[in-house]
Design an enzyme around this catalytic site. Structure first.
Site, mmCIF file in Angstrom:
data_model
loop_
_atom_site.group_PDB
_atom_site.id
_atom_site.type_symbol
_atom_site.label_atom_id
_atom_site.label_comp_id
_atom_site.label_asym_id
_atom_site.label_seq_id
_atom_site.Cartn_x
_atom_site.Cartn_y
_atom_site.Cartn_z
ATOM 1 N N TYR A 198 0.883 -1.160 0.000
ATOM 2 C CA TYR A 198 0.000 0.000 0.000
ATOM 3 C C TYR A 198 0.927 1.218 0.000
ATOM 4 O O TYR A 198 2.125 1.089 -0.216
ATOM 5 C CB TYR A 198 -0.837 -0.119 1.289
ATOM 6 C CG TYR A 198 -2.065 0.723 1.407
ATOM 7 C CD1 TYR A 198 -3.098 0.637 0.495
ATOM 8 C CD2 TYR A 198 -2.231 1.569 2.507
ATOM 9 C CE1 TYR A 198 -4.253 1.385 0.663
ATOM 10 C CE2 TYR A 198 -3.390 2.315 2.676
ATOM 11 C CZ TYR A 198 -4.394 2.211 1.745
ATOM 12 O OH TYR A 198 -5.531 2.951 1.919
ATOM 13 N N ARG A 201 -5.323 9.397 -11.610
ATOM 14 C CA ARG A 201 -4.868 10.133 -10.409
ATOM 15 C C ARG A 201 -4.407 9.091 -9.391
ATOM 16 O O ARG A 201 -5.110 8.770 -8.467
ATOM 17 C CB ARG A 201 -6.021 10.999 -9.883
ATOM 18 C CG ARG A 201 -5.661 12.055 -8.911
ATOM 19 C CD ARG A 201 -5.306 11.547 -7.533
ATOM 20 N NE ARG A 201 -6.408 11.290 -6.657
ATOM 21 C CZ ARG A 201 -6.431 10.252 -5.802
ATOM 22 N NH1 ARG A 201 -5.445 9.379 -5.736
ATOM 23 N NH2 ARG A 201 -7.479 10.056 -5.031
ATOM 24 N N LYS A 248 -4.934 -2.833 -3.067
ATOM 25 C CA LYS A 248 -6.134 -2.647 -2.219
ATOM 26 C C LYS A 248 -6.847 -3.974 -2.030
ATOM 27 O O LYS A 248 -7.332 -4.277 -0.947
ATOM 28 C CB LYS A 248 -7.072 -1.624 -2.852
ATOM 29 C CG LYS A 248 -6.515 -0.217 -2.785
ATOM 30 C CD LYS A 248 -7.379 0.728 -1.977
ATOM 31 C CE LYS A 248 -6.564 1.957 -1.631
ATOM 32 N NZ LYS A 248 -7.276 3.126 -1.302
ATOM 33 N N GLU A 280 -11.425 3.670 -7.852
ATOM 34 C CA GLU A 280 -10.209 4.050 -7.138
ATOM 35 C C GLU A 280 -9.312 4.878 -8.040
ATOM 36 O O GLU A 280 -9.017 4.472 -9.173
ATOM 37 C CB GLU A 280 -9.472 2.769 -6.716
ATOM 38 C CG GLU A 280 -8.264 2.986 -5.842
ATOM 39 C CD GLU A 280 -8.632 3.401 -4.412
ATOM 40 O OE1 GLU A 280 -9.417 2.700 -3.770
ATOM 41 O OE2 GLU A 280 -8.108 4.437 -3.966
ATOM 42 N N ASP A 281 -8.892 6.021 -7.546
ATOM 43 C CA ASP A 281 -7.884 6.844 -8.204
ATOM 44 C C ASP A 281 -8.242 7.253 -9.638
ATOM 45 O O ASP A 281 -7.390 7.253 -10.535
ATOM 46 C CB ASP A 281 -6.506 6.164 -8.117
ATOM 47 C CG ASP A 281 -5.974 6.191 -6.680
ATOM 48 O OD1 ASP A 281 -6.728 6.598 -5.774
ATOM 49 O OD2 ASP A 281 -4.813 5.816 -6.463
ATOM 50 N N ASP A 338 -13.752 5.017 -3.320
ATOM 51 C CA ASP A 338 -12.921 4.921 -2.126
ATOM 52 C C ASP A 338 -12.322 6.278 -1.752
ATOM 53 O O ASP A 338 -12.224 6.630 -0.579
ATOM 54 C CB ASP A 338 -11.790 3.941 -2.437
ATOM 55 C CG ASP A 338 -11.099 3.447 -1.191
ATOM 56 O OD1 ASP A 338 -11.777 3.324 -0.163
ATOM 57 O OD2 ASP A 338 -9.890 3.172 -1.259
ATOM 58 N N ASP A 339 -11.919 7.040 -2.736
ATOM 59 C CA ASP A 339 -11.242 8.309 -2.455
ATOM 60 C C ASP A 339 -12.213 9.360 -1.921
ATOM 61 O O ASP A 339 -11.852 10.180 -1.080
ATOM 62 C CB ASP A 339 -10.548 8.820 -3.728
ATOM 63 C CG ASP A 339 -9.545 7.804 -4.218
ATOM 64 O OD1 ASP A 339 -8.614 7.492 -3.470
ATOM 65 O OD2 ASP A 339 -9.728 7.267 -5.332
ATOM 66 N N ASN A 345 -0.867 11.292 -0.267
ATOM 67 C CA ASN A 345 0.041 10.161 -0.493
ATOM 68 C C ASN A 345 0.799 10.333 -1.795
ATOM 69 O O ASN A 345 0.329 11.036 -2.677
ATOM 70 C CB ASN A 345 -0.790 8.865 -0.587
ATOM 71 C CG ASN A 345 -1.486 8.548 0.711
ATOM 72 O OD1 ASN A 345 -0.908 8.657 1.766
ATOM 73 N ND2 ASN A 345 -2.737 8.152 0.622
HETATM 74 N N1 LIG Z 1 -5.148 9.195 3.186
HETATM 75 C C1 LIG Z 1 -6.057 8.723 2.402
HETATM 76 O O1 LIG Z 1 -6.716 7.764 2.745
HETATM 77 C C2 LIG Z 1 -6.289 9.337 1.066
HETATM 78 C C3 LIG Z 1 -5.433 10.256 0.565
HETATM 79 N N2 LIG Z 1 -5.670 10.837 -0.652
HETATM 80 C C4 LIG Z 1 -4.674 11.761 -1.145
HETATM 81 O O2 LIG Z 1 -5.235 13.050 -1.268
HETATM 82 C C5 LIG Z 1 -4.605 13.735 -2.346
HETATM 83 C C6 LIG Z 1 -5.664 14.355 -3.208
HETATM 84 O O3 LIG Z 1 -6.499 13.376 -3.754
HETATM 85 P P1 LIG Z 1 -7.866 13.798 -4.463
HETATM 86 O O4 LIG Z 1 -8.695 14.604 -3.570
HETATM 87 O O5 LIG Z 1 -8.461 12.579 -5.013
HETATM 88 O O6 LIG Z 1 -7.295 14.669 -5.653
HETATM 89 P P2 LIG Z 1 -8.020 15.792 -6.489
HETATM 90 O O7 LIG Z 1 -7.196 15.992 -7.686
HETATM 91 O O8 LIG Z 1 -9.459 15.465 -6.626
HETATM 92 O O9 LIG Z 1 -7.916 17.088 -5.541
HETATM 93 C C7 LIG Z 1 -6.754 17.775 -5.290
HETATM 94 C C8 LIG Z 1 -7.127 19.133 -4.752
HETATM 95 O O10 LIG Z 1 -5.934 19.778 -4.325
HETATM 96 C C9 LIG Z 1 -5.920 21.072 -4.868
HETATM 97 N N3 LIG Z 1 -4.557 21.559 -5.071
HETATM 98 C C10 LIG Z 1 -3.634 21.101 -5.930
HETATM 99 N N4 LIG Z 1 -2.515 21.846 -5.832
HETATM 100 C C11 LIG Z 1 -2.755 22.784 -4.894
HETATM 101 C C12 LIG Z 1 -1.998 23.834 -4.347
HETATM 102 N N5 LIG Z 1 -0.740 24.074 -4.755
HETATM 103 N N6 LIG Z 1 -2.570 24.601 -3.406
HETATM 104 C C13 LIG Z 1 -3.820 24.381 -2.992
HETATM 105 N N7 LIG Z 1 -4.588 23.381 -3.462
HETATM 106 C C14 LIG Z 1 -4.057 22.600 -4.402
HETATM 107 C C15 LIG Z 1 -6.656 20.968 -6.182
HETATM 108 O O11 LIG Z 1 -7.054 22.250 -6.579
HETATM 109 P P3 LIG Z 1 -7.925 22.540 -7.907
HETATM 110 O O12 LIG Z 1 -9.275 21.943 -7.618
HETATM 111 O O13 LIG Z 1 -7.952 24.004 -8.004
HETATM 112 O O14 LIG Z 1 -7.211 21.847 -9.013
HETATM 113 C C16 LIG Z 1 -7.798 20.044 -5.774
HETATM 114 O O15 LIG Z 1 -8.826 20.747 -5.187
HETATM 115 C C17 LIG Z 1 -3.725 12.713 -3.055
HETATM 116 O O16 LIG Z 1 -2.401 12.922 -2.677
HETATM 117 C C18 LIG Z 1 -4.199 11.388 -2.524
HETATM 118 O O17 LIG Z 1 -3.144 10.475 -2.431
HETATM 119 C C19 LIG Z 1 -6.775 10.542 -1.384
HETATM 120 C C20 LIG Z 1 -7.662 9.617 -0.934
HETATM 121 C C21 LIG Z 1 -7.461 8.913 0.309
HETATM 122 C C1 LIG Z 2 -4.896 5.951 -0.297
HETATM 123 C C2 LIG Z 2 -5.594 6.383 -1.468
HETATM 124 O O1 LIG Z 2 -6.594 5.811 -1.854
HETATM 125 C C3 LIG Z 2 -5.081 7.474 -2.222
HETATM 126 O O2 LIG Z 2 -4.147 8.130 -1.793
HETATM 127 O O3 LIG Z 2 -5.625 7.702 -3.303
HETATM 128 MG MG LIG Z 3 -7.068 6.169 -3.831
#
Ligand SMILES: NC(=O)C1=CN([C@@H]2O[C@H](COP(=O)(O)OP(=O)(O)OC[C@H]3O[C@@H](n4cnc5c(N)ncnc54)[C@H](OP(=O)(O)O)[C@@H]3O)[C@@H](O)[C@H]2O)C=CC1
Ligand SMILES: CC(=O)C(=O)O
Ligand SMILES: [Mg+2]
Length: 512
Positions: A138, A191, A209, A282-283, A305-306, A447
């Site tokens: 993971y 992503r 996963k 996922e992703d 999942d996200d 991550n």
């Molecule tokens: N711990 C966990 O269980 C999980 C962790 N994650 C992690 O969360 C992160 C985001 O995933 P996800 O939400 O799916 O991705 P998205 O692409 O959907 O969202 C990313 C967000 O971050 C914003 N962003 C990017 N760059 C900047 C910056 N420089 N300053 C401010 N905001 C910024 C984007 O802005 P804009 O909308 O303007 O482009 C967007 O709103 C990943 O790293 C993923 O690994 C995800 C799921 C689960």
């Molecule tokens: C952990 C996970 O699902 C992510 O970072 O997208």
């Molecule tokens: Mg994910």
């Protein structure tokens, strides 16, 4: 059919019989190696392996753990050295070997090799050493594995559905050797963690996963199906990488993308039914993820999942944090860096839970939650240009462009990183949180580790050890001021143990 063709076909059958008769190895006395079921479309067969084939069948191979009796019963004598090594001892040996590897990717490759060789041992190893091996299968290591998937590729895992399969996706699904599928994890690789578009090489994510659905959730490995939808990639580096394993074209979008997804979703339902299946998205990139979830939740048993899995685990983490920091969920103020799938998914669940606890309308509860995206704080003056999943968070406030200014103006008690931007929680940001919170809650969820908004050490150091900290990728315990602080990990696999029983309950009594 002409006489010549018939004669040719008869010759082929005779030749096949001859090969089968010559066969080599042990005589198939009990018909064990023969097909037990015929399938109309794809020429593959169920067979019970024995002898040499058994040792190469990951589902049944036990390696040196085969007992004397089993060695006799399954024609294994001589194919293994005489020593019998119990599974426990094999686990000990493999853990010892894994710990010799200094490079995390080597551990990943060794784990995947084991999964391909001896599935029971792989799961025993994972279950018995879950803390140590989770970071391998993971985040963070799976992220690096996906980046280099082409170079480390040995044997294919999971099922690939690509644009080339358009019109025959159902045949692709039929090629998978298991029928009784209960959980599918599917990605289109756009992503992958915070690493962006890794195209077809995102396969490491559904594979990883699903191994946790088995290790933590108890779902049979044969009931799990990892799938990657390959519609191309916009990652130039991969397109130019000679070892890239996917379609060498830019991503299909619009109608072409959705037609393939629709064909895939229809085929899944046709082959595996609609009841015995969780289909976990996922992703996917957020411009598809929200729409796919909305569209297919009407016809399929799907979740993302996200968006949803992350939210459930992070809400649980917040509720636990309250035991330390005090107050109710409604008494806190939340600020997110990142307003995508994870950010808005968590935000919505927080608001829902506050609404449930206080009976206040959800719109009111959302006002406790603020999100910053790449353009700054989401506020009402931006409403016309926001993506639909952000609009509920456009509160009446002055525009603010930086996170630090948002913190100063909102004075949140909880700061959550879901931006995918490594080290975005700078010293100033964390010190600002610590300046007006006795126990600031700081969750740095992006991550893999290199994309985490801050490290555990930074969170503790810059708050003089007062932060309540959790991250998406694991950090080691930190000693601060003579005390050991153990950071939490916000990882979705924490809900895997209950999602499957929940589904089973749901199917047996959908009204509950
Ligand atoms: N711990 C966990 O269980 C999980 C962790 N994650 C992690 O969360 C992160 C985001 O995933 P996800 O939400 O799916 O991705 P998205 O692409 O959907 O969202 C990313 C967000 O971050 C914003 N962003 C990017 N760059 C900047 C910056 N420089 N300053 C401010 N905001 C910024 C984007 O802005 P804009 O909308 O303007 O482009 C967007 O709103 C990943 O790293 C993923 O690994 C995800 C799921 C689960
Ligand atoms: C952990 C996970 O699902 C992510 O970072 O997208
Ligand atoms: Mg994910």
């Amino acid at each position: 059919e002409s006489a010549a063709e018939t004669a040719e076909a008869e010759k082929e059958v005779a030749a096949e019989k001859e090969v089968a008769a010559a066969g080599g190895g042990v005589e198939d006395k009990y018909g064990e190696d023969r097909a037990t079921e015929e399938l109309p479309v794809t020429p593959w067969a169920f067979s019970v392996a024995s002898g040499y084939t058994l040792l190469r069948d990951p589902h049944h191979n036990k390696g040196l753990a085969f007992t004397e009796r089993e060695r006799d019963a399954h024609y294994l004598r001589g194919l293994l050295p005489p020593g019998v090594v119990s599974q426990d001892l094999q686990v000990k040996k493999i853990m010892h070997n894994l710990r010799q590897y200094k490079v995390p990717l080597q551990r990943y490759v060794a784990m995947m090799d084991l999964q391909e060789r001896n599935e029971r041992l792989f799961y025993k190893l994972l279950i018995d050493n879950v803390e140590e091996l989770l970071p391998v299968v993971y985040t963070p290591t799976v992220g690096e594995a996906c980046q280099k998937y082409g170079s480390i590729f040995r044997r294919p895992q999971g099922l690939y559905v690509s644009l080339r399969d358009k019109g025959k996706v159902i045949d692709v699904l039929r090629n998978w050797p298991e029928r009784n599928i209960q959980v599918i994890v599917v990605t289109d690789g756009e992503r992958i963690l915070g690493l962006g578009d890794l195209g077809c090489q995102g396969m490491g994510i559904p594979v990883g996963k699903l191994s946790l659905y088995t290790a933590l959730g108890g779902v049979r490995p044969s009931a799990c199906l990892p799938i990657t939808i390959d519609v191309g990639t916009n990652n130039e580096q991969l397109l130019n990488d000679e070892f890239y394993i996917g379609l060498r074209q830019r991503r299909a979008t619009g109608e072409e993308y959705h037609e393939l997804m629709e064909e895939f979703m229809d085929a899944v339902k046709q082959i595996y039914g609609e009841k015995v299946l969780i289909q976990q998205f996922e992703d996917f990139a957020n411009h598809n993820a929200f729409d796919l979830l909305a569209k297919y939740s009407k016809s399929h048993l799907v979740f993302n999942d996200d968006i949803q899995g992350t939210a459930s685990v992070v809400l649980a983490g917040l509720l636990s944090s309250l035991k330390v920091v005090g107050g109710t969920l409604a008494e806190h103020t939340y600020l997110f860096l990142g307003a995508g799938e994870a950010g808005t998914g968590i935000a919505e669940l927080i608001a829902l839970e506050i609404s449930k606890q206080t009976n206040a309308p959800i719109e009111e509860c959302r006002k406790k939650v603020f999100l910053v995206d790449s353009k700054g704080l989401i506020v009402s003056s931006r409403k016309n240009s926001l993506q639909p999943f952000k609009t509920s968070w456009a509160h009446e406030r002055e525009p603010v462009t930086t996170l630090l200014d948002a913190i100063k103006s909102i004075r949140p008690t909880v700061l959550i990183g879901t931006s995918g931007v490594g080290r975005a929680f700078t010293k100033e940001v964390i010190e600002a949180m610590a300046s007006f919170n006795e126990r600031p809650v700081i969750f740095s969820l992006s991550n893999p580790t290199s994309h985490s908004e801050c490290t555990a050490e930074e969170a503790y150091k810059w708050t003089q050890g007062r932060a309540v900290f959790a991250s998406g990728s694991p950090f080691d315990p930190v000693e601060y001021d003579g005390k050991i602080r153990v950071p939490g990990q916000g990882k979705q696999c924490l809900y895997f143990p209950w999602i499957w029983p929940w589904c089973c309950d749901f199917w047996s009594n959908p009204r509950t």
